[in-house]
Design a protein around this motif. Structure first.
Motif, short mmCIF file in Angstrom:
data_model
loop_
_atom_site.label_atom_id
_atom_site.label_comp_id
_atom_site.label_asym_id
_atom_site.label_seq_id
_atom_site.Cartn_x
_atom_site.Cartn_y
_atom_site.Cartn_z
N ALA A 61 0.83 -1.19 0.00
CA ALA A 61 0.00 0.00 0.00
C ALA A 61 0.86 1.24 0.00
O ALA A 61 2.01 1.23 0.43
N ASP A 62 0.32 2.34 -0.50
CA ASP A 62 1.01 3.62 -0.43
C ASP A 62 -0.02 4.69 -0.14
O ASP A 62 -1.18 4.40 0.10
N ASP A 63 0.41 5.96 -0.19
CA ASP A 63 -0.49 7.03 0.22
C ASP A 63 -0.91 7.92 -0.95
O ASP A 63 -1.29 9.07 -0.75
N ARG A 64 -0.88 7.40 -2.18
CA ARG A 64 -1.36 8.19 -3.32
C ARG A 64 -2.87 8.41 -3.21
O ARG A 64 -3.60 7.52 -2.81
N PHE A 65 -3.32 9.59 -3.58
CA PHE A 65 -4.75 9.90 -3.55
C PHE A 65 -5.35 9.83 -4.96
O PHE A 65 -6.33 9.14 -5.19
N TRP A 66 -4.74 10.57 -5.89
CA TRP A 66 -5.31 10.66 -7.23
C TRP A 66 -4.85 9.49 -8.10
O TRP A 66 -3.91 9.60 -8.88
N THR A 67 -5.52 8.36 -7.94
CA THR A 67 -5.32 7.21 -8.80
C THR A 67 -6.64 6.92 -9.51
O THR A 67 -7.70 7.38 -9.07
N LEU A 68 -6.58 6.16 -10.60
CA LEU A 68 -7.80 5.86 -11.36
C LEU A 68 -8.81 5.12 -10.48
O LEU A 68 -10.01 5.42 -10.51
N SER A 69 -8.35 4.17 -9.70
CA SER A 69 -9.27 3.40 -8.86
C SER A 69 -9.94 4.29 -7.81
O SER A 69 -11.14 4.14 -7.53
N ASN A 70 -9.19 5.23 -7.22
CA ASN A 70 -9.78 6.13 -6.24
C ASN A 70 -10.79 7.08 -6.89
O ASN A 70 -11.82 7.41 -6.31
N GLU A 71 -10.49 7.51 -8.11
CA GLU A 71 -11.43 8.39 -8.82
C GLU A 71 -12.73 7.65 -9.14
O GLU A 71 -13.81 8.23 -9.08
N ILE A 72 -12.62 6.35 -9.44
CA ILE A 72 -13.83 5.55 -9.68
C ILE A 72 -14.65 5.45 -8.40
O ILE A 72 -15.89 5.56 -8.43
N SER A 73 -13.98 5.28 -7.26
CA SER A 73 -14.70 5.25 -5.97
C SER A 73 -15.42 6.57 -5.72
O SER A 73 -16.57 6.59 -5.27
N LEU A 74 -14.74 7.68 -6.01
CA LEU A 74 -15.34 9.00 -5.79
C LEU A 74 -16.55 9.24 -6.68
O LEU A 74 -17.44 10.02 -6.32
N LEU A 75 -16.59 8.57 -7.84
CA LEU A 75 -17.75 8.71 -8.72
C LEU A 75 -19.03 8.27 -8.02
O LEU A 75 -20.11 8.80 -8.30
N ARG A 76 -18.94 7.29 -7.11
CA ARG A 76 -20.13 6.84 -6.39
C ARG A 76 -20.72 7.97 -5.56
O ARG A 76 -21.93 8.10 -5.45
N VAL A 77 -19.84 8.76 -4.96
CA VAL A 77 -20.32 9.90 -4.18
C VAL A 77 -20.98 10.93 -5.10
O VAL A 77 -22.05 11.47 -4.79
N VAL A 78 -20.36 11.18 -6.25
CA VAL A 78 -20.91 12.14 -7.21
C VAL A 78 -22.28 11.69 -7.71
O VAL A 78 -23.24 12.48 -7.76
N PHE A 79 -22.42 10.41 -8.05
CA PHE A 79 -23.68 9.89 -8.59
C PHE A 79 -24.77 9.78 -7.53
O PHE A 79 -25.95 9.63 -7.88
N THR A 80 -24.40 9.85 -6.26
CA THR A 80 -25.41 9.80 -5.20
C THR A 80 -26.33 11.01 -5.28
O THR A 80 -27.54 10.90 -5.03
#
Length: 202
Positions: A15-34
């Motif tokens: 694991a590392d501490d990167r924030f802006w990765t493609l997988s994290n952006e996909i997770s954030l889309l769930r919040v946006v689509f809510t």
């Protein structure tokens, strides 16, 4: 969308501490689509199929983010936080909306929100004791999948599915919370044991 369980920072992929990765952006889309999903529920039954489409996309992102993280070696500390957090935002907000606008029982919202508050508090305790990041596992994902079906059954007024999914969701919410509690207790014991060892080494 998914519910959290326990996982230590170290995994098969470091694991590392990167924030802006493609997988994290996909997770954030769930919040946006809510947000539009809540708006479509509020707008009434004539928009139920548009709402259904948004929920299907949200479920797809819940499957896709983990796959992308493993495939692209993007398993990060932030990802282990964002994935279950996005699930919590989506599930909790839609549950509350359905209690207010539909006939979803109030106890469902109380159990779901109360459970997640306890899990967040437990995560904060672990974070203060040791660098442990909580992540989702199969129990959390299964609970989230059933909860998604339950929410859809109420949002789309699918009466035959309500009681079976309500019963299954109640069982999974309880079972996954019990499992989480035992793992939390074990991690706390491990943390206390490590602190004792460090004191004895001094």
């Amino acid at each position: 969308m998914g519910q959290p369980s326990t996982s230590v920072v170290t995994d098969d992929v470091k694991a590392d501490d990167r924030f802006w990765t493609l997988s994290n952006e996909i997770s954030l889309l769930r919040v946006v689509f809510t947000v539009p999903t809540l708006g479509l529920i509020w707008a009434g039954p004539e928009h139920k199929w548009q709402m259904f489409g948004f929920v299907m996309v949200m479920i797809a992102t819940d499957i896709l983010d983990g796959y992308v993280a493993r495939k692209r070696h993007e398993i990060t500390d932030w990802g282990k936080i964002l994935d279950p957090l996005a699930d919590k935002v989506a599930i909790n907000s839609i549950t509350i909306m359905l209690v207010l606008l539909k006939d979803m029982p109030l106890w469902v919202a109380v159990v779901v929100v109360g459970r997640d508050v306890l899990i967040i508090l437990a995560s904060l305790v672990l974070a203060s004791k040791q660098r442990i990041v909580m992540s989702s596992n199969i129990w959390g994902k299964l609970t989230t999948l059933v909860m998604s079906g339950l929410l859809l059954s109420y949002a789309m007024d699918t009466e035959p599915l309500k009681f079976p999914l309500l019963s299954l969701a109640a069982f999974l919410l309880f079972a996954s919370f019990v499992r989480y509690w035992f793992q939390f207790r074990n991690l706390m014991r491990d943390s206390e044991g490590q602190e004792t060892s460090r004191l004895l080494d001094k």
